[in-house]
Design a protein around this motif. Structure first.
Motif, PDB file in Angstrom:
ATOM      1  N   LEU A  42       0.824  -1.206   0.000  1.00 10.38           N
ATOM      2  CA  LEU A  42       0.000   0.000   0.000  1.00 10.38           C
ATOM      3  C   LEU A  42       0.860   1.259   0.000  1.00 10.38           C
ATOM      4  O   LEU A  42       0.489   2.267  -0.613  1.00 10.38           O
ATOM      5  N   ASP A  43       2.007   1.214   0.687  1.00  8.44           N
ATOM      6  CA  ASP A  43       2.898   2.378   0.693  1.00  8.44           C
ATOM      7  C   ASP A  43       3.389   2.690  -0.713  1.00  8.44           C
ATOM      8  O   ASP A  43       3.412   3.854  -1.134  1.00  8.44           O
ATOM      9  N   GLY A  78       0.498   4.083  -2.690  1.00  8.88           N
ATOM     10  CA  GLY A  78       0.157   5.435  -2.272  1.00  8.88           C
ATOM     11  C   GLY A  78       1.117   6.470  -2.805  1.00  8.88           C
ATOM     12  O   GLY A  78       0.714   7.528  -3.308  1.00  8.88           O
ATOM     13  N   GLY A  81      -1.139   7.761  -5.590  1.00 10.56           N
ATOM     14  CA  GLY A  81      -1.989   8.635  -4.795  1.00 10.56           C
ATOM     15  C   GLY A  81      -2.940   7.827  -3.930  1.00 10.56           C
ATOM     16  O   GLY A  81      -3.367   6.730  -4.303  1.00 10.56           O
ATOM     17  N   TRP A  82      -3.275   8.376  -2.766  1.00  5.73           N
ATOM     18  CA  TRP A  82      -4.054   7.612  -1.784  1.00  5.73           C
ATOM     19  C   TRP A  82      -5.520   7.458  -2.161  1.00  5.73           C
ATOM     20  O   TRP A  82      -6.193   6.540  -1.705  1.00  5.73           O
ATOM     21  N   GLU A  83      -6.038   8.330  -2.996  1.00 10.43           N
ATOM     22  CA  GLU A  83      -7.420   8.146  -3.457  1.00 10.43           C
ATOM     23  C   GLU A  83      -7.521   6.889  -4.316  1.00 10.43           C
ATOM     24  O   GLU A  83      -8.461   6.099  -4.176  1.00 10.43           O
ATOM     25  N   THR A  84      -6.532   6.699  -5.179  1.00 10.20           N
ATOM     26  CA  THR A  84      -6.497   5.479  -5.989  1.00 10.20           C
ATOM     27  C   THR A  84      -6.327   4.258  -5.102  1.00 10.20           C
ATOM     28  O   THR A  84      -6.958   3.211  -5.322  1.00 10.20           O
ATOM     29  N   VAL A  85      -5.469   4.356  -4.090  1.00  9.79           N
ATOM     30  CA  VAL A  85      -5.247   3.231  -3.175  1.00  9.79           C
ATOM     31  C   VAL A  85      -6.550   2.824  -2.494  1.00  9.79           C
ATOM     32  O   VAL A  85      -6.857   1.631  -2.383  1.00  9.79           O
TER      33      VAL A  85
END
Length: 372
Positions: free
Chosen positions: A187-188, A191, A195-199
């Motif tokens: 996940l890191d 991210g 980007g965290w929205e995609t994650v």
């Protein structure tokens, strides 16, 4: 002092040398000089075609740029190796051809008709073909990188967004959400790269696929639609909106559903069994239809939320709901074979279409359309 490239500096051109269409043009990229017929670049790129149609002398000189080593067309911001890779595609005859034996035990030889380029070389060609609007070259680079499986799922998503390649965005995301244990991208890494929205969307899709796989393997709870309740007031959710969350099927009343739920103790110890499940993880009867599985499906409208009939609270796909009372709890007992890999890929495509469909469509309709 600039040096002449050993492969792409042509002293003369034997065919129709007097025709400007075939004349040689000199480029300087970093400290390397390239001299090639203008027709290759002109045919491939409208930008170069316009450049050659409007020659402009420099300063008080009468000589047009590109006519000599002393007055070349200077391409700033690119490396000589990148430009050389592009020329390998536009002028393959300039390369030293390789003699290949027809068979190991034969003395007969033939000339190699293919150009073997590395992943980095194709990526540099993709970069320059986008900059200079070389549609055919761009399509070739995309096809080569795809057919030889050179790009990882993560790279496909990154490159798709950079170069507007809709097919790669879909393929890369489908592969990311379908990765097997042991090969899952952290996940890191996702991210930082995407980007965290995609994650968040990728993680949600993975959870849905895991639920679907467990249901296929016979690990699920079975319940009727009137068992789906608000966890706060126990009100029913599926009376006004009668479309499945994962396929466009209009649901019957009461309809059989499947989900992966976590059991919780009911207020009365002797009451019905209760479970907590994600609303987006509830599949209709079609999930268990092995002959023609249709839940989930990418086509047609799906319900986006549910509203409690009592307290009017709106539940989104990512919200948990209460399953109050079940028909059966399965543990490897459901009939039929487990889902094959192809089925999982179909499910992944459905979810990618749902969560990233607008982005994919924007790439298809952008100024540089996906022609790969």
């Amino acid at each position: 002092m600039a040096t002449r490239d050993p492969d792409f500096y042509w002293e003369t051109f034997v065919f129709q040398a007097e025709d400007t269409y075939w004349e040689n043009i000199v480029f300087k990229v970093e400290d390397t000089l390239f001299r090639v017929p203008r027709h290759g670049l002109e045919n491939a790129s409208v930008i170069f075609a316009d450049m050659f149609r409007l020659p402009t002398p420099v300063g008080g000189q009468t000589e047009v740029e590109g006519q000599s080593d002393d007055n070349p067309i200077v391409l700033e911001g690119y490396t000589s190796s990148e430009f050389r890779n592009l020329l390998k595609i536009l002028y393959p005859s300039a390369l030293k051809v390789e003699q290949v034996h027809l068979q190991e035990d034969s003395e007969d030889v033939t000339l190699s008709t293919s150009i073997n380029l590395s992943k980095d070389e194709w990526l540099s060609i993709l970069e320059l073909s986008n900059v200079w609007e070389m549609d055919v070259v761009r399509a070739t680079a995309i096809a080569e990188l795809t057919s030889n499986d050179m790009a990882t799922p993560l790279e496909k998503v990154v490159l798709a967004r950079k170069y507007r390649i809709s097919t790669w965005l879909e393929q890369g995301l489908c592969d990311l959400v379908s990765q097997r244990p042991g090969s899952i991208t952290s996940l890191d890494t996702l991210g930082v790269t995407l980007g965290w929205e995609t994650v968040a969307r990728v993680v949600s899709i993975r959870e849905q696929l895991q639920s679907a796989a467990h249901i296929d393997m016979g690990e699920a709870i079975e319940f009727k639609s009137d068992c789906i309740r608000c966890p706060e007031c126990s009100g029913g959710l599926w009376k006004y909106e009668n479309i499945c969350m994962n396929c466009p099927r209009v649901l019957g009343d009461p309809e059989v559903h499947y989900a992966i739920g976590t059991q919780v103790l009911p207020p009365q110890l002797n009451g019905p069994q209760c479970f907590i499940a994600f609303l987006g993880g509830i599949f209709c009867t079609f999930r268990r239809s092995f002959r023609d599985p249709k839940c989930p499906r990418s086509w047609g409208p799906k319900a986006k939320s549910r509203t409690c009939m009592s307290c009017k609270k709106v539940f989104l796909r990512s919200d948990q709901v209460l399953i109050k009372g079940i028909t059966r709890k399965f543990s490897g007992e459901l009939p039929g074979p487990p889902s094959p890999d192809l089925k999982v890929k179909i499910d992944a495509g459905c979810y990618v279409s749902r969560f990233f469909g607008d982005e994919v469509k924007s790439l298809q309709e952008g100024p540089t359309q996906d022609i790969g």
